[in-house]
Scaffold this active site. Sequence first.
Site, short mmCIF file in Angstrom:
data_model
loop_
_atom_site.label_atom_id
_atom_site.label_comp_id
_atom_site.label_asym_id
_atom_site.label_seq_id
_atom_site.Cartn_x
_atom_site.Cartn_y
_atom_site.Cartn_z
N HIS A 24 -15.23 2.27 -19.24
CA HIS A 24 -16.33 2.07 -18.30
C HIS A 24 -16.20 2.94 -17.05
O HIS A 24 -17.20 3.26 -16.41
CB HIS A 24 -16.47 0.58 -17.97
CG HIS A 24 -16.96 -0.18 -19.16
ND1 HIS A 24 -16.27 -1.24 -19.68
CD2 HIS A 24 -18.02 0.03 -19.97
CE1 HIS A 24 -16.92 -1.68 -20.76
NE2 HIS A 24 -17.98 -0.91 -20.94
N GLU A 81 0.82 -1.22 0.00
CA GLU A 81 0.00 0.00 0.00
C GLU A 81 0.86 1.26 0.00
O GLU A 81 0.61 2.22 0.74
CB GLU A 81 -0.97 0.00 1.19
CG GLU A 81 -1.86 -1.22 1.29
CD GLU A 81 -2.89 -1.38 0.16
OE1 GLU A 81 -3.06 -0.44 -0.64
OE2 GLU A 81 -3.50 -2.45 0.08
N GLN A 126 0.97 3.70 -1.86
CA GLN A 126 0.31 4.96 -2.22
C GLN A 126 0.11 5.85 -1.00
O GLN A 126 0.00 7.07 -1.12
CB GLN A 126 -1.02 4.72 -2.94
CG GLN A 126 -2.14 4.19 -2.07
CD GLN A 126 -2.19 2.67 -2.00
OE1 GLN A 126 -1.27 1.99 -2.43
NE2 GLN A 126 -3.28 2.14 -1.48
#
Length: 193
Positions: free
Chosen positions: A184, A88, A90
Site C-alpha cells: 500500500h 527518536e 533516527q
Amino acid sequence: MAQLYYRYSTMNAGKSIELIKVAYNYEERGKKVMTLAPSIDDRYGKGIITSRIGIQREAIQINDETNILKLFMEEEAKGHVDCVLIDECQFLKKHHVQELVEIVDSFNVPVLAYGLKNDFKNELFEGSYYMLVYADKIEEIKTICWCGRKATMVARIVDGKFVKDGEQVVIGGNDMYVSLCRKHYNDGRLGED
C-alpha cells in the site's frame, strides 16, 4: 556484558511506551536510568518523551553538537548509571552513535535506542544507518497497516494526499504520517476507499 540495542519500527508501533516501560522497570529496582531525546522532536514539549496513550517521561535534550559520552560521564560522576535510553534515535548523528558504542564498550552499560528505520521516501535516516552498522542487537517492534499486514513503511500525508517528495525531517504525528505495508506504500493507498 552490555550491548547496544537498536529497536526500530514504523510510526505508532509503541516505541516510546516501550522505552518508558523499560525505564520504569529499571527504576523500580533502584537502578539509575539516563534518558535522552533529540531536541528537534518538540511535539509534546522539549525534553519530554510522550507515548500516544499519554504517558510521559522527562529526558535530557540532545542536539547535533551534543557529546553524549561527555553527558554520560557527568551523570556517572553523580552516581552509577545502569542504563541509557534514547528516543527518536533516527535523529542521531554518526558521532552520537559512536559515543553510545563507547558507553557500552568502556563502561559496560547497556544502551537501548528506539526510533524509525526509514523515512517517508523509504530511505534511511543518518542515525538509523549508523545504528544498523554499530548495534549489537537489532530488534523490530511491529505494527500493522490498515489492511492488517505488517507495516514497514511510513507515508507522509500533506493536505490529505500521499507525498513522496520533500525534506527528510518534518516533525509530525498522526496528522502527517501513517504506517503502511509495502504494497500500500507502493500503490499509495491510505485506506479501503
